[in-house]
Write an enzyme that holds these catalytic residues in place. Sequence first.
Site, PDB file in Angstrom:
ATOM      1  N   ASP A   1       2.564   3.286   2.959  1.00 47.77           N
ATOM      2  CA  ASP A   1       1.451   4.204   2.684  1.00 47.77           C
ATOM      3  C   ASP A   1       1.902   5.488   1.992  1.00 47.77           C
ATOM      4  O   ASP A   1       1.434   5.795   0.905  1.00 47.77           O
ATOM      5  CB  ASP A   1       0.678   4.526   3.976  1.00 47.77           C
ATOM      6  CG  ASP A   1      -0.740   5.014   3.712  1.00 47.77           C
ATOM      7  OD1 ASP A   1      -1.135   5.109   2.538  1.00 47.77           O
ATOM      8  OD2 ASP A   1      -1.453   5.293   4.682  1.00 47.77           O
TER       9      ASP A   1
ATOM     10  N   HIS B   1       1.107   5.219  -1.925  1.00 47.08           N
ATOM     11  CA  HIS B   1       0.548   6.224  -2.839  1.00 47.08           C
ATOM     12  C   HIS B   1       1.686   6.775  -3.699  1.00 47.08           C
ATOM     13  O   HIS B   1       2.241   7.839  -3.426  1.00 47.08           O
ATOM     14  CB  HIS B   1      -0.154   7.332  -2.057  1.00 47.08           C
ATOM     15  CG  HIS B   1      -1.384   6.840  -1.374  1.00 47.08           C
ATOM     16  ND1 HIS B   1      -2.638   6.955  -1.911  1.00 47.08           N
ATOM     17  CD2 HIS B   1      -1.534   6.169  -0.202  1.00 47.08           C
ATOM     18  CE1 HIS B   1      -3.517   6.397  -1.096  1.00 47.08           C
ATOM     19  NE2 HIS B   1      -2.880   5.912  -0.046  1.00 47.08           N
TER      20      HIS B   1
ATOM     21  N   HIS C   1       0.861  -1.200   0.000  1.00 46.38           N
ATOM     22  CA  HIS C   1       0.000   0.000   0.000  1.00 46.38           C
ATOM     23  C   HIS C   1       0.891   1.242   0.000  1.00 46.38           C
ATOM     24  O   HIS C   1       1.432   1.637   1.031  1.00 46.38           O
ATOM     25  CB  HIS C   1      -0.892  -0.027   1.254  1.00 46.38           C
ATOM     26  CG  HIS C   1      -1.933   1.047   1.293  1.00 46.38           C
ATOM     27  ND1 HIS C   1      -3.274   0.775   1.439  1.00 46.38           N
ATOM     28  CD2 HIS C   1      -1.842   2.393   1.209  1.00 46.38           C
ATOM     29  CE1 HIS C   1      -3.958   1.910   1.460  1.00 46.38           C
ATOM     30  NE2 HIS C   1      -3.104   2.911   1.329  1.00 46.38           N
TER      31      HIS C   1
ATOM     32  N   HIS D   1      -9.615   1.544   0.912  1.00 46.42           N
ATOM     33  CA  HIS D   1      -9.317   2.339   2.105  1.00 46.42           C
ATOM     34  C   HIS D   1     -10.571   2.269   2.963  1.00 46.42           C
ATOM     35  O   HIS D   1     -11.587   2.885   2.628  1.00 46.42           O
ATOM     36  CB  HIS D   1      -9.049   3.798   1.735  1.00 46.42           C
ATOM     37  CG  HIS D   1      -7.674   4.050   1.223  1.00 46.42           C
ATOM     38  ND1 HIS D   1      -7.215   3.538   0.049  1.00 46.42           N
ATOM     39  CD2 HIS D   1      -6.653   4.782   1.749  1.00 46.42           C
ATOM     40  CE1 HIS D   1      -5.972   3.935  -0.147  1.00 46.42           C
ATOM     41  NE2 HIS D   1      -5.597   4.684   0.873  1.00 46.42           N
TER      42      HIS D   1
ATOM     43  N   GLN E   1      -9.666   8.906  -4.642  1.00 46.31           N
ATOM     44  CA  GLN E   1      -9.238   9.647  -3.441  1.00 46.31           C
ATOM     45  C   GLN E   1     -10.345  10.553  -2.905  1.00 46.31           C
ATOM     46  O   GLN E   1     -10.537  10.663  -1.701  1.00 46.31           O
ATOM     47  CB  GLN E   1      -8.007  10.497  -3.771  1.00 46.31           C
ATOM     48  CG  GLN E   1      -7.537  11.395  -2.635  1.00 46.31           C
ATOM     49  CD  GLN E   1      -6.914  10.616  -1.498  1.00 46.31           C
ATOM     50  OE1 GLN E   1      -5.787  10.145  -1.595  1.00 46.31           O
ATOM     51  NE2 GLN E   1      -7.643  10.461  -0.389  1.00 46.31           N
TER      52      GLN E   1
ATOM     53  N   GLU F   1     -10.810   4.417   7.682  1.00 46.88           N
ATOM     54  CA  GLU F   1      -9.592   5.090   8.141  1.00 46.88           C
ATOM     55  C   GLU F   1     -10.005   6.297   8.978  1.00 46.88           C
ATOM     56  O   GLU F   1      -9.842   7.459   8.597  1.00 46.88           O
ATOM     57  CB  GLU F   1      -8.706   5.519   6.965  1.00 46.88           C
ATOM     58  CG  GLU F   1      -7.321   5.967   7.428  1.00 46.88           C
ATOM     59  CD  GLU F   1      -6.407   6.389   6.289  1.00 46.88           C
ATOM     60  OE1 GLU F   1      -6.848   6.439   5.131  1.00 46.88           O
ATOM     61  OE2 GLU F   1      -5.216   6.673   6.570  1.00 46.88           O
TER      62      GLU F   1
HETATM   63 FE   FE2 Z   1      -3.595   4.997   1.780  1.00 42.59          FE
END
Ligand code: FE2
Length: 415
Positions: free
Chosen positions: A309, A57, A55, A210, A152, A213
Amino acid sequence: MLTKYTNAKIYRNKDANEILVENGKFKAIGTNLPDAQEVVDLKGQLVLPPYVDPHLHLDYVYTLGEMEGIGAASGTLFEAIENWPKYKATMTVEGVKELARKGIYDEVSQGVQYIRAQTDVTDPKFTGFKALLELKEEMKHIVDIQVVAFPQNGMYTYKGGRDLVEEALKMGADVIGGIPHYEPAREFGEKSIHDIVELALKYKVLIDVHCDETDDPHSRFVELLNALVLLEGYGDKATASHTCSFGSADDSYAYRMFDLFKKSKLNFVACPTENAYLQGRQDTYPKRRGLTRVKEFMEMGINVAFAQDSINDPWYPLGSGNMMNILDNGVHLTQYASPGELESAFDLITYNGAKCLNIQDQYGLDEGKPANFIVLDEKNVFDAIRKRVNVVMSVRNGKYLFKKKPQEFEVPFSL
Ligand code: FE2
Protein backbone atom coordinates in the site's frame (compact mmCIF):
# COMPACT_ATOMS: atom_id res chain seq x y z
CA MET A 1 21.45 -20.71 -23.89
CA LEU A 2 20.05 -23.55 -21.79
CA THR A 3 20.23 -23.25 -18.00
CA LYS A 4 19.31 -25.97 -15.55
CA TYR A 5 18.49 -25.26 -11.89
CA THR A 6 18.90 -28.41 -9.81
CA ASN A 7 18.02 -29.35 -6.20
CA ALA A 8 15.10 -26.93 -6.15
CA LYS A 9 12.25 -27.13 -3.68
CA ILE A 10 9.39 -25.84 -5.81
CA TYR A 11 6.39 -24.16 -4.15
CA ARG A 12 3.11 -26.02 -4.85
CA ASN A 13 4.92 -28.70 -6.87
CA LYS A 14 6.10 -31.68 -4.83
CA ASP A 15 6.88 -33.80 -7.90
CA ALA A 16 9.60 -31.63 -9.42
CA ASN A 17 13.06 -30.57 -8.29
CA GLU A 18 14.61 -29.23 -11.49
CA ILE A 19 13.94 -26.28 -13.77
CA LEU A 20 15.12 -25.88 -17.34
CA VAL A 21 15.21 -22.38 -18.82
CA GLU A 22 15.79 -21.48 -22.46
CA ASN A 23 15.43 -18.15 -24.28
CA GLY A 24 13.94 -16.51 -21.24
CA LYS A 25 11.16 -19.05 -20.82
CA PHE A 26 10.54 -22.15 -18.70
CA LYS A 27 11.35 -25.05 -21.03
CA ALA A 28 10.60 -27.77 -18.50
CA ILE A 29 9.93 -28.29 -14.81
CA GLY A 30 10.35 -31.83 -13.52
CA THR A 31 12.95 -34.40 -12.49
CA ASN A 32 16.00 -35.83 -14.31
CA LEU A 33 15.81 -33.13 -16.97
CA PRO A 34 18.38 -33.02 -19.81
CA ASP A 35 21.80 -31.47 -19.15
CA ALA A 36 22.43 -27.82 -19.95
CA GLN A 37 25.39 -25.53 -20.68
CA GLU A 38 24.86 -23.82 -17.36
CA VAL A 39 23.89 -25.74 -14.20
CA VAL A 40 22.93 -23.92 -10.99
CA ASP A 41 22.70 -25.99 -7.81
CA LEU A 42 20.00 -24.43 -5.59
CA LYS A 43 20.94 -26.72 -2.67
CA GLY A 44 17.36 -27.49 -1.69
CA GLN A 45 16.27 -23.88 -1.45
CA LEU A 46 12.69 -22.83 -2.02
CA VAL A 47 11.65 -21.56 -5.47
CA LEU A 48 8.56 -19.38 -5.85
CA PRO A 49 7.12 -17.24 -8.61
CA PRO A 50 8.09 -13.60 -7.97
CA TYR A 51 6.30 -11.63 -5.29
CA VAL A 52 3.39 -9.52 -6.50
CA ASP A 53 2.51 -6.22 -4.84
CA PRO A 54 -1.03 -5.63 -6.09
CA HIS A 55 -1.55 -2.27 -4.41
CA LEU A 56 1.16 0.36 -4.01
CA HIS A 57 0.86 4.15 -4.17
CA LEU A 58 4.05 4.58 -6.18
CA ASP A 59 3.46 8.27 -6.85
CA TYR A 60 3.50 8.90 -3.08
CA VAL A 61 6.53 6.89 -1.90
CA TYR A 62 9.00 8.83 0.25
CA THR A 63 6.79 11.95 0.21
CA LEU A 64 6.37 12.05 4.00
CA GLY A 65 9.61 13.98 4.45
CA GLU A 66 8.75 16.23 1.50
CA MET A 67 5.47 17.20 3.19
CA GLU A 68 7.06 18.55 6.35
CA GLY A 69 5.41 21.85 7.23
CA ILE A 70 2.32 21.03 5.17
CA GLY A 71 0.90 19.01 8.05
CA ALA A 72 0.41 15.26 8.45
CA ALA A 73 0.60 14.98 12.18
CA SER A 74 -2.28 12.90 13.48
CA GLY A 75 -1.76 9.97 11.14
CA THR A 76 -5.41 9.52 10.16
CA LEU A 77 -6.48 8.54 6.69
CA PHE A 78 -8.75 11.54 6.16
CA GLU A 79 -6.15 14.05 7.35
CA ALA A 80 -3.71 12.63 4.84
CA ILE A 81 -6.25 12.93 2.02
CA GLU A 82 -7.02 16.54 3.06
CA ASN A 83 -3.36 17.60 3.07
CA TRP A 84 -2.33 15.80 -0.09
CA PRO A 85 -3.54 18.47 -2.60
CA LYS A 86 -1.31 21.12 -0.97
CA TYR A 87 1.75 18.99 -1.61
CA LYS A 88 0.50 17.85 -5.00
CA ALA A 89 0.64 21.42 -6.28
CA THR A 90 4.43 21.38 -5.78
CA MET A 91 5.14 18.10 -7.61
CA THR A 92 7.02 17.69 -10.90
CA VAL A 93 7.15 14.67 -13.22
CA GLU A 94 10.89 14.25 -12.64
CA GLY A 95 10.46 14.64 -8.88
CA VAL A 96 7.79 11.94 -8.73
CA LYS A 97 9.89 9.62 -10.90
CA GLU A 98 12.95 10.04 -8.69
CA LEU A 99 11.08 9.02 -5.54
CA ALA A 100 9.06 6.29 -7.29
CA ARG A 101 12.27 4.74 -8.62
CA LYS A 102 13.47 4.36 -5.04
CA GLY A 103 10.25 2.58 -4.17
CA ILE A 104 10.56 0.28 -7.18
CA TYR A 105 14.13 -0.64 -6.23
CA ASP A 106 13.00 -1.30 -2.64
CA GLU A 107 10.47 -3.81 -3.92
CA VAL A 108 12.42 -5.39 -6.77
CA SER A 109 15.53 -5.88 -4.62
CA GLN A 110 13.36 -7.95 -2.27
CA GLY A 111 11.77 -10.22 -4.87
CA VAL A 112 8.84 -8.27 -6.32
CA GLN A 113 8.48 -8.29 -10.12
CA TYR A 114 4.84 -7.16 -10.47
CA ILE A 115 3.34 -3.97 -9.05
CA ARG A 116 -0.10 -2.44 -9.42
CA ALA A 117 0.50 1.28 -8.96
CA GLN A 118 -2.44 3.22 -7.55
CA THR A 119 -1.85 6.64 -9.13
CA ASP A 120 -3.67 9.84 -8.28
CA VAL A 121 -5.51 11.43 -11.22
CA THR A 122 -7.31 14.21 -9.34
CA ASP A 123 -4.72 16.66 -10.64
CA PRO A 124 -5.61 18.44 -13.89
CA LYS A 125 -1.91 18.38 -14.84
CA PHE A 126 -1.68 14.60 -14.27
CA THR A 127 1.85 15.04 -12.92
CA GLY A 128 2.08 11.79 -10.92
CA PHE A 129 0.13 9.87 -13.53
CA LYS A 130 2.42 10.96 -16.37
CA ALA A 131 5.44 10.05 -14.25
CA LEU A 132 4.11 6.55 -13.67
CA LEU A 133 3.24 5.98 -17.34
CA GLU A 134 6.85 6.87 -18.19
CA LEU A 135 8.31 4.70 -15.43
CA LYS A 136 6.22 1.73 -16.50
CA GLU A 137 8.08 1.77 -19.83
CA GLU A 138 11.50 2.67 -18.42
CA MET A 139 11.48 -0.04 -15.77
CA LYS A 140 9.82 -2.90 -17.65
CA HIS A 141 13.10 -4.84 -17.83
CA ILE A 142 12.93 -5.29 -14.03
CA VAL A 143 9.26 -4.99 -13.15
CA ASP A 144 5.78 -5.15 -14.67
CA ILE A 145 3.71 -2.15 -13.58
CA GLN A 146 -0.03 -1.71 -14.00
CA VAL A 147 -1.08 1.92 -13.64
CA VAL A 148 -4.41 2.64 -11.94
CA ALA A 149 -6.34 5.84 -12.65
CA PHE A 150 -7.12 6.49 -9.00
CA PRO A 151 -9.19 9.56 -7.99
CA GLN A 152 -7.63 10.12 -4.57
CA ASN A 153 -9.91 13.06 -3.80
CA GLY A 154 -13.01 11.45 -5.24
CA MET A 155 -15.02 11.87 -8.43
CA TYR A 156 -17.77 14.01 -6.90
CA THR A 157 -16.18 16.07 -4.13
CA TYR A 158 -15.61 18.76 -6.78
CA LYS A 159 -16.77 19.33 -10.35
CA GLY A 160 -14.99 17.49 -13.12
CA GLY A 161 -13.54 14.64 -11.03
CA ARG A 162 -15.14 11.90 -13.08
CA ASP A 163 -13.89 13.50 -16.31
CA LEU A 164 -10.30 13.45 -15.04
CA VAL A 165 -10.59 9.71 -14.49
CA GLU A 166 -11.91 9.22 -18.02
CA GLU A 167 -9.10 11.40 -19.39
CA ALA A 168 -6.54 9.18 -17.61
CA LEU A 169 -8.10 6.12 -19.24
CA LYS A 170 -7.68 7.79 -22.65
CA MET A 171 -4.04 8.51 -21.74
CA GLY A 172 -3.37 4.80 -21.18
CA ALA A 173 -4.28 3.68 -17.66
CA ASP A 174 -4.46 -0.10 -17.29
CA VAL A 175 -6.97 -0.04 -14.47
CA ILE A 176 -9.77 2.24 -13.26
CA GLY A 177 -9.94 3.04 -9.55
CA GLY A 178 -12.32 4.80 -7.20
CA ILE A 179 -12.91 5.78 -3.60
CA PRO A 180 -16.68 5.64 -2.98
CA HIS A 181 -16.49 5.89 0.84
CA TYR A 182 -14.79 9.29 0.47
CA GLU A 183 -17.45 10.77 -1.84
CA PRO A 184 -19.51 13.43 -0.02
CA ALA A 185 -22.77 11.47 0.12
CA ARG A 186 -23.69 7.82 -0.18
CA GLU A 187 -25.52 8.49 -3.44
CA PHE A 188 -22.34 9.94 -4.95
CA GLY A 189 -20.38 6.92 -3.74
CA GLU A 190 -22.87 4.68 -5.51
CA LYS A 191 -22.81 6.89 -8.60
CA SER A 192 -19.02 6.58 -8.68
CA ILE A 193 -19.27 2.78 -8.60
CA HIS A 194 -21.70 2.83 -11.55
CA ASP A 195 -19.28 5.14 -13.40
CA ILE A 196 -16.31 2.88 -12.67
CA VAL A 197 -17.97 -0.22 -14.09
CA GLU A 198 -19.34 1.65 -17.12
CA LEU A 199 -15.95 3.20 -17.89
CA ALA A 200 -14.14 -0.12 -17.38
CA LEU A 201 -16.38 -1.75 -19.97
CA LYS A 202 -16.08 1.21 -22.35
CA TYR A 203 -12.26 1.37 -22.22
CA LYS A 204 -11.70 -2.37 -21.62
CA VAL A 205 -9.62 -1.85 -18.49
CA LEU A 206 -9.45 -3.71 -15.20
CA ILE A 207 -11.13 -2.39 -12.04
CA ASP A 208 -9.51 -1.81 -8.64
CA VAL A 209 -11.54 0.26 -6.19
CA HIS A 210 -10.46 1.57 -2.80
CA CYS A 211 -13.64 0.21 -1.31
CA ASP A 212 -14.99 0.79 2.20
CA GLU A 213 -11.64 1.75 3.73
CA THR A 214 -13.39 2.74 6.94
CA ASP A 215 -14.49 1.09 10.17
CA ASP A 216 -18.11 2.07 9.51
CA PRO A 217 -19.96 -1.23 9.07
CA HIS A 218 -22.62 0.65 7.08
CA SER A 219 -20.10 1.48 4.38
CA ARG A 220 -21.14 -1.24 1.97
CA PHE A 221 -20.06 -0.09 -1.47
CA VAL A 222 -18.51 -3.50 -2.09
CA GLU A 223 -22.06 -4.83 -2.29
CA LEU A 224 -22.87 -2.61 -5.29
CA LEU A 225 -19.49 -3.16 -6.94
CA ASN A 226 -19.93 -6.90 -6.61
CA ALA A 227 -23.52 -6.81 -7.95
CA LEU A 228 -22.50 -4.81 -11.03
CA VAL A 229 -19.48 -6.95 -11.96
CA LEU A 230 -21.56 -10.07 -11.35
CA LEU A 231 -24.16 -8.74 -13.77
CA GLU A 232 -21.51 -7.92 -16.37
CA GLY A 233 -19.47 -11.12 -15.90
CA TYR A 234 -16.51 -8.91 -15.02
CA GLY A 235 -15.70 -10.08 -11.47
CA ASP A 236 -12.41 -11.79 -12.33
CA LYS A 237 -11.21 -8.49 -13.82
CA ALA A 238 -12.22 -6.48 -10.75
CA THR A 239 -10.66 -6.00 -7.32
CA ALA A 240 -12.03 -4.49 -4.14
CA SER A 241 -9.09 -3.10 -2.16
CA HIS A 242 -9.14 -2.69 1.61
CA THR A 243 -12.86 -3.45 2.37
CA CYS A 244 -11.99 -2.73 6.04
CA SER A 245 -15.63 -2.18 6.97
CA PHE A 246 -16.37 -5.78 6.00
CA GLY A 247 -14.29 -6.74 9.04
CA SER A 248 -16.76 -4.77 11.18
CA ALA A 249 -19.94 -5.96 9.48
CA ASP A 250 -22.24 -8.39 11.26
CA ASP A 251 -22.05 -12.05 10.37
CA SER A 252 -25.49 -12.44 8.80
CA TYR A 253 -24.59 -9.75 6.25
CA ALA A 254 -21.08 -11.13 5.76
CA TYR A 255 -22.25 -14.65 4.99
CA ARG A 256 -24.80 -13.43 2.46
CA MET A 257 -22.00 -11.51 0.77
CA PHE A 258 -19.56 -14.45 0.80
CA ASP A 259 -21.98 -16.35 -1.46
CA LEU A 260 -22.29 -13.40 -3.84
CA PHE A 261 -18.50 -12.89 -3.91
CA LYS A 262 -18.04 -16.54 -4.87
CA LYS A 263 -20.53 -16.12 -7.72
CA SER A 264 -18.92 -12.95 -9.12
CA LYS A 265 -15.27 -14.09 -8.65
CA LEU A 266 -14.43 -10.58 -7.39
CA ASN A 267 -10.84 -10.28 -6.12
CA PHE A 268 -9.83 -8.69 -2.82
CA VAL A 269 -6.68 -6.96 -1.61
CA ALA A 270 -5.91 -6.43 2.07
CA CYS A 271 -3.14 -4.15 3.29
CA PRO A 272 -2.27 -5.56 6.73
CA THR A 273 0.34 -3.11 7.98
CA GLU A 274 -1.28 0.02 6.58
CA ASN A 275 -4.82 -0.68 7.76
CA ALA A 276 -3.74 -1.96 11.16
CA TYR A 277 -2.04 1.44 11.49
CA LEU A 278 -4.84 3.59 10.06
CA GLN A 279 -8.06 1.95 11.20
CA GLY A 280 -9.63 1.84 14.64
CA ARG A 281 -8.55 5.44 15.27
CA GLN A 282 -11.92 6.44 16.70
CA ASP A 283 -12.14 3.29 18.81
CA THR A 284 -11.11 3.50 22.44
CA TYR A 285 -10.80 -0.11 23.57
CA PRO A 286 -11.14 -2.73 22.25
CA LYS A 287 -9.54 -1.40 19.07
CA ARG A 288 -10.36 -3.05 15.75
CA ARG A 289 -7.64 -4.40 13.51
CA GLY A 290 -9.20 -2.78 10.44
CA LEU A 291 -8.71 -5.77 8.18
CA THR A 292 -11.20 -7.48 5.93
CA ARG A 293 -12.14 -11.15 6.43
CA VAL A 294 -9.03 -12.68 4.89
CA LYS A 295 -9.17 -15.97 6.76
CA GLU A 296 -12.73 -16.68 5.63
CA PHE A 297 -11.92 -15.62 2.05
CA MET A 298 -9.00 -18.08 1.99
CA GLU A 299 -11.14 -20.89 3.40
CA MET A 300 -13.95 -20.23 0.92
CA GLY A 301 -11.76 -19.89 -2.17
CA ILE A 302 -12.51 -16.17 -2.62
CA ASN A 303 -9.35 -14.67 -4.08
CA VAL A 304 -7.52 -12.36 -1.68
CA ALA A 305 -3.97 -11.00 -1.74
CA PHE A 306 -1.82 -8.88 0.57
CA ALA A 307 -0.22 -5.59 -0.45
CA GLN A 308 2.24 -3.02 0.85
CA ASP A 309 0.00 0.00 0.00
CA SER A 310 2.43 2.74 1.11
CA ILE A 311 6.10 3.39 1.63
CA ASN A 312 6.93 6.36 3.84
CA ASP A 313 4.08 8.64 2.78
CA PRO A 314 1.61 10.79 4.71
CA TRP A 315 -0.76 7.85 5.02
CA TYR A 316 1.80 5.47 6.49
CA PRO A 317 5.29 6.42 7.69
CA LEU A 318 6.86 2.95 7.52
CA GLY A 319 7.04 0.40 4.70
CA SER A 320 10.07 -1.01 2.95
CA GLY A 321 8.72 -2.97 0.00
CA ASN A 322 9.43 -6.22 1.83
CA MET A 323 6.51 -8.52 1.03
CA MET A 324 7.71 -11.05 3.61
CA ASN A 325 7.09 -8.39 6.24
CA ILE A 326 3.60 -7.83 4.83
CA LEU A 327 2.92 -11.57 4.85
CA ASP A 328 4.22 -11.97 8.39
CA ASN A 329 2.07 -9.12 9.70
CA GLY A 330 -0.88 -10.32 7.65
CA VAL A 331 -0.90 -13.90 8.89
CA HIS A 332 -0.71 -12.63 12.47
CA LEU A 333 -3.42 -10.00 12.15
CA THR A 334 -5.80 -12.33 10.32
CA GLN A 335 -4.92 -15.37 12.44
CA TYR A 336 -4.06 -17.31 9.31
CA ALA A 337 -1.01 -19.01 10.75
CA SER A 338 -1.65 -22.63 11.67
CA PRO A 339 0.95 -24.98 10.12
CA GLY A 340 -1.67 -26.16 7.60
CA GLU A 341 -2.66 -22.62 6.67
CA LEU A 342 0.93 -21.48 6.30
CA GLU A 343 1.55 -24.16 3.66
CA SER A 344 -0.52 -22.06 1.23
CA ALA A 345 0.14 -18.64 2.75
CA PHE A 346 2.67 -17.64 0.10
CA ASP A 347 -0.30 -17.53 -2.28
CA LEU A 348 -1.22 -14.25 -0.54
CA ILE A 349 1.87 -12.51 -1.97
CA THR A 350 2.27 -14.51 -5.20
CA TYR A 351 -0.48 -16.33 -7.11
CA ASN A 352 -3.41 -14.49 -5.51
CA GLY A 353 -1.89 -11.11 -6.33
CA ALA A 354 -1.32 -12.29 -9.92
CA LYS A 355 -5.03 -13.15 -10.13
CA CYS A 356 -5.91 -9.62 -9.00
CA LEU A 357 -3.69 -8.33 -11.81
CA ASN A 358 -5.36 -10.81 -14.18
CA ILE A 359 -1.97 -12.04 -15.45
CA GLN A 360 -2.39 -15.77 -14.82
CA ASP A 361 -1.55 -16.58 -18.46
CA GLN A 362 2.01 -15.24 -18.05
CA TYR A 363 2.63 -15.77 -14.31
CA GLY A 364 3.71 -18.90 -12.47
CA LEU A 365 6.16 -21.77 -12.63
CA ASP A 366 4.82 -23.45 -15.75
CA GLU A 367 6.36 -24.58 -19.03
CA GLY A 368 6.20 -21.93 -21.73
CA LYS A 369 5.76 -18.98 -19.39
CA PRO A 370 8.41 -16.28 -18.86
CA ALA A 371 11.19 -17.65 -16.63
CA ASN A 372 10.49 -15.33 -13.73
CA PHE A 373 11.13 -16.73 -10.26
CA ILE A 374 12.71 -16.08 -6.89
CA VAL A 375 14.74 -18.26 -4.53
CA LEU A 376 14.37 -18.05 -0.75
CA ASP A 377 17.01 -18.77 1.83
CA GLU A 378 15.18 -21.75 3.35
CA LYS A 379 14.20 -25.30 2.44
CA ASN A 380 10.50 -25.38 3.34
CA VAL A 381 7.51 -23.05 3.33
CA PHE A 382 6.75 -23.18 7.05
CA ASP A 383 10.27 -22.26 8.16
CA ALA A 384 10.61 -19.64 5.42
CA ILE A 385 7.62 -17.76 6.84
CA ARG A 386 8.42 -18.49 10.49
CA LYS A 387 11.93 -17.09 10.04
CA ARG A 388 10.92 -14.33 7.60
CA VAL A 389 13.78 -15.33 5.32
CA ASN A 390 15.16 -13.15 2.56
CA VAL A 391 14.98 -13.59 -1.18
CA VAL A 392 18.50 -14.59 -2.23
CA MET A 393 17.97 -14.72 -5.99
CA SER A 394 15.57 -13.15 -8.46
CA VAL A 395 15.45 -14.28 -12.08
CA ARG A 396 13.50 -12.44 -14.79
CA ASN A 397 13.17 -13.69 -18.35
CA GLY A 398 15.90 -16.20 -17.54
CA LYS A 399 18.42 -13.56 -16.41
CA TYR A 400 19.50 -12.63 -12.91
CA LEU A 401 18.00 -9.49 -11.47
CA PHE A 402 20.16 -10.15 -8.42
CA LYS A 403 21.96 -12.84 -6.44
CA LYS A 404 22.78 -12.30 -2.77
CA LYS A 405 25.79 -13.80 -1.05
CA PRO A 406 25.20 -15.80 2.13
CA GLN A 407 25.35 -13.68 5.26
CA GLU A 408 28.84 -13.52 6.74
CA PHE A 409 29.82 -12.93 10.35
CA GLU A 410 33.07 -11.17 11.16
CA VAL A 411 33.44 -13.13 14.38
CA PRO A 412 32.40 -16.78 13.87
CA PHE A 413 30.45 -18.31 16.70
CA SER A 414 29.17 -21.74 17.53
CA LEU A 415 26.36 -22.96 19.75
FE1 FE2 B 1 -4.43 2.45 -1.15
